[in-house]
Write a protein that holds these residues in place. Structure first.
Motif, PDB file in Angstrom:
ATOM      1  N   LYS A 192     -42.853 -57.911 -75.197  1.00 44.78           N
ATOM      2  CA  LYS A 192     -42.472 -58.847 -74.134  1.00 44.78           C
ATOM      3  C   LYS A 192     -42.749 -60.301 -74.513  1.00 44.78           C
ATOM      4  O   LYS A 192     -42.227 -61.217 -73.881  1.00 44.78           O
ATOM      5  N   GLU A 193     -43.571 -60.500 -75.540  1.00 47.30           N
ATOM      6  CA  GLU A 193     -43.907 -61.861 -75.958  1.00 47.30           C
ATOM      7  C   GLU A 193     -43.038 -62.362 -77.108  1.00 47.30           C
ATOM      8  O   GLU A 193     -43.286 -63.423 -77.662  1.00 47.30           O
ATOM      9  N   VAL A 194     -42.017 -61.608 -77.465  1.00 49.50           N
ATOM     10  CA  VAL A 194     -41.042 -62.060 -78.458  1.00 49.50           C
ATOM     11  C   VAL A 194     -39.934 -62.778 -77.701  1.00 49.50           C
ATOM     12  O   VAL A 194     -39.274 -62.198 -76.841  1.00 49.50           O
ATOM     13  N   VAL A 195     -39.770 -64.057 -78.017  1.00 47.91           N
ATOM     14  CA  VAL A 195     -38.803 -64.892 -77.311  1.00 47.91           C
ATOM     15  C   VAL A 195     -37.698 -65.287 -78.285  1.00 47.91           C
ATOM     16  O   VAL A 195     -37.964 -65.837 -79.355  1.00 47.91           O
ATOM     17  N   LEU A 196     -36.464 -65.011 -77.886  1.00 49.73           N
ATOM     18  CA  LEU A 196     -35.294 -65.417 -78.657  1.00 49.73           C
ATOM     19  C   LEU A 196     -34.470 -66.335 -77.771  1.00 49.73           C
ATOM     20  O   LEU A 196     -34.093 -65.957 -76.655  1.00 49.73           O
ATOM     21  N   VAL A 197     -34.200 -67.550 -78.269  1.00 52.57           N
ATOM     22  CA  VAL A 197     -33.409 -68.526 -77.527  1.00 52.57           C
ATOM     23  C   VAL A 197     -32.219 -68.903 -78.404  1.00 52.57           C
ATOM     24  O   VAL A 197     -32.387 -69.364 -79.532  1.00 52.57           O
ATOM     25  N   ILE A 198     -31.021 -68.696 -77.874  1.00 51.46           N
ATOM     26  CA  ILE A 198     -29.791 -69.012 -78.600  1.00 51.46           C
ATOM     27  C   ILE A 198     -29.023 -70.053 -77.801  1.00 51.46           C
ATOM     28  O   ILE A 198     -28.710 -69.821 -76.625  1.00 51.46           O
ATOM     29  N   GLY A 199     -28.753 -71.182 -78.409  1.00 55.12           N
ATOM     30  CA  GLY A 199     -28.035 -72.245 -77.712  1.00 55.12           C
ATOM     31  C   GLY A 199     -28.737 -72.699 -76.450  1.00 55.12           C
ATOM     32  O   GLY A 199     -28.093 -73.064 -75.479  1.00 55.12           O
ATOM     33  N   GLY A 200     -30.069 -72.642 -76.449  1.00 56.96           N
ATOM     34  CA  GLY A 200     -30.857 -73.056 -75.291  1.00 56.96           C
ATOM     35  C   GLY A 200     -31.005 -72.008 -74.211  1.00 56.96           C
ATOM     36  O   GLY A 200     -31.630 -72.251 -73.186  1.00 56.96           O
ATOM     37  N   VAL A 201     -30.441 -70.816 -74.421  1.00 60.17           N
ATOM     38  CA  VAL A 201     -30.470 -69.753 -73.411  1.00 60.17           C
ATOM     39  C   VAL A 201     -31.364 -68.612 -73.903  1.00 60.17           C
ATOM     40  O   VAL A 201     -31.119 -68.047 -74.975  1.00 60.17           O
ATOM     41  N   PRO A 202     -32.405 -68.242 -73.121  1.00 60.13           N
ATOM     42  CA  PRO A 202     -33.234 -67.096 -73.502  1.00 60.13           C
ATOM     43  C   PRO A 202     -32.430 -65.795 -73.432  1.00 60.13           C
ATOM     44  O   PRO A 202     -31.656 -65.584 -72.502  1.00 60.13           O
ATOM     45  N   ILE A 203     -32.637 -64.938 -74.417  1.00 58.30           N
ATOM     46  CA  ILE A 203     -31.952 -63.651 -74.492  1.00 58.30           C
ATOM     47  C   ILE A 203     -32.893 -62.572 -73.949  1.00 58.30           C
ATOM     48  O   ILE A 203     -34.089 -62.597 -74.223  1.00 58.30           O
ATOM     49  N   ALA A 204     -32.329 -61.624 -73.202  1.00 60.30           N
ATOM     50  CA  ALA A 204     -33.136 -60.550 -72.601  1.00 60.30           C
ATOM     51  C   ALA A 204     -32.288 -59.285 -72.502  1.00 60.30           C
ATOM     52  O   ALA A 204     -31.079 -59.321 -72.721  1.00 60.30           O
ATOM     53  N   GLY A 205     -32.956 -58.187 -72.148  1.00 64.72           N
ATOM     54  CA  GLY A 205     -32.256 -56.921 -71.964  1.00 64.72           C
ATOM     55  C   GLY A 205     -32.089 -56.149 -73.255  1.00 64.72           C
ATOM     56  O   GLY A 205     -31.054 -55.535 -73.506  1.00 64.72           O
ATOM     57  N   TYR A 206     -33.130 -56.171 -74.071  1.00 60.29           N
ATOM     58  CA  TYR A 206     -33.075 -55.519 -75.375  1.00 60.29           C
ATOM     59  C   TYR A 206     -33.035 -54.001 -75.258  1.00 60.29           C
ATOM     60  O   TYR A 206     -33.531 -53.422 -74.295  1.00 60.29           O
ATOM     61  N   ALA A 207     -32.483 -53.367 -76.268  1.00 61.53           N
ATOM     62  CA  ALA A 207     -32.456 -51.909 -76.356  1.00 61.53           C
ATOM     63  C   ALA A 207     -33.820 -51.408 -76.810  1.00 61.53           C
ATOM     64  O   ALA A 207     -34.644 -52.162 -77.330  1.00 61.53           O
ATOM     65  N   ASP A 208     -34.037 -50.126 -76.646  1.00 64.38           N
ATOM     66  CA  ASP A 208     -35.257 -49.487 -77.109  1.00 64.38           C
ATOM     67  C   ASP A 208     -35.249 -49.445 -78.637  1.00 64.38           C
ATOM     68  O   ASP A 208     -34.187 -49.374 -79.255  1.00 64.38           O
ATOM     69  N   GLY A 209     -36.413 -49.499 -79.247  1.00 67.66           N
ATOM     70  CA  GLY A 209     -36.508 -49.471 -80.713  1.00 67.66           C
ATOM     71  C   GLY A 209     -36.469 -50.878 -81.276  1.00 67.66           C
ATOM     72  O   GLY A 209     -36.863 -51.847 -80.627  1.00 67.66           O
ATOM     73  N   THR A 210     -35.991 -50.993 -82.498  1.00 69.47           N
ATOM     74  CA  THR A 210     -35.884 -52.313 -83.124  1.00 69.47           C
ATOM     75  C   THR A 210     -34.817 -53.108 -82.386  1.00 69.47           C
ATOM     76  O   THR A 210     -33.670 -52.678 -82.300  1.00 69.47           O
ATOM     77  N   PHE A 211     -35.195 -54.261 -81.833  1.00 70.37           N
ATOM     78  CA  PHE A 211     -34.246 -55.026 -81.037  1.00 70.37           C
ATOM     79  C   PHE A 211     -33.859 -56.358 -81.659  1.00 70.37           C
ATOM     80  O   PHE A 211     -32.866 -56.955 -81.270  1.00 70.37           O
ATOM     81  N   ILE A 212     -34.616 -56.824 -82.643  1.00 75.38           N
ATOM     82  CA  ILE A 212     -34.261 -58.047 -83.368  1.00 75.38           C
ATOM     83  C   ILE A 212     -34.591 -57.832 -84.839  1.00 75.38           C
ATOM     84  O   ILE A 212     -35.659 -57.331 -85.180  1.00 75.38           O
ATOM     85  N   SER A 213     -33.661 -58.234 -85.689  1.00 70.20           N
ATOM     86  CA  SER A 213     -33.874 -58.188 -87.131  1.00 70.20           C
ATOM     87  C   SER A 213     -33.312 -59.478 -87.714  1.00 70.20           C
ATOM     88  O   SER A 213     -32.207 -59.887 -87.352  1.00 70.20           O
TER      89      SER A 213
END
Length: 143
Positions: free
Chosen positions: A9-30
């Motif tokens: 929950k403490e992994v923050v991804l911001v693309i074009g100034g917009v936070p991304i949410a709603g990740y799938a189970d398992g590896t969600f960012i690579s």
């Protein structure tokens, strides 16, 4: 004995100034660089040399659940880029519970994800190309 804690929950991804949410189970960012930093060359006489490749581009893969509202955000960036070449945006990935920070001033969606429907919720895998990817890979503090 030290105990270190990672909280997804403490992994923050911001693309074009917009936070991304709603990740799938398992590896969600690579994220990874496209090329090695150095290339090793071994001469016929056994002398080893290296060449700096200077390719700091990379790719980011995000795996979202099909129900994620961030699919709409990423679709908007992809459509804007296709229509008017205006989908190149900054990308920031940070583990706020740790010390990892990854940044690219310019990122864009390579292509829309594969879309599947089934009995259960499926995933949407978004791939972004990144220019001038900066890495600071760290750990997580002791609890």
């Amino acid at each position: 004995m030290a105990v270190r804690t990672f909280d997804p929950k403490e992994v923050v991804l911001v693309i074009g100034g917009v936070p991304i949410a709603g990740y799938a189970d398992g590896t969600f960012i690579s994220v990874e660089r496209s090329s090695d930093t150095f290339e090793k060359i071994s001469g016929a006489d056994g002398i080893i040399s290296r060449s700096k490749l200077n390719d700091f581009s990379g790719e980011l893969t995000i795996t979202l659940a099909q129900t994620s509202p961030s699919n709409d955000i990423l679709t908007g960036f992809a459509q804007a880029d296709e229509k008017s070449n205006s989908g190149v945006v900054p990308v920031l990935l940070k583990d706020i519970g740790g010390t990892t920070v990854i940044f690219a001033a310019k990122g864009w969606i390579r292509k829309p994800p594969v879309v599947e429907f089934g009995k259960s919720i499926s995933n949407r895998e978004w791939m972004l190309d990144l220019a001038d990817l900066e890495f600071s890979v760290g750990g997580n503090p002791q609890s």
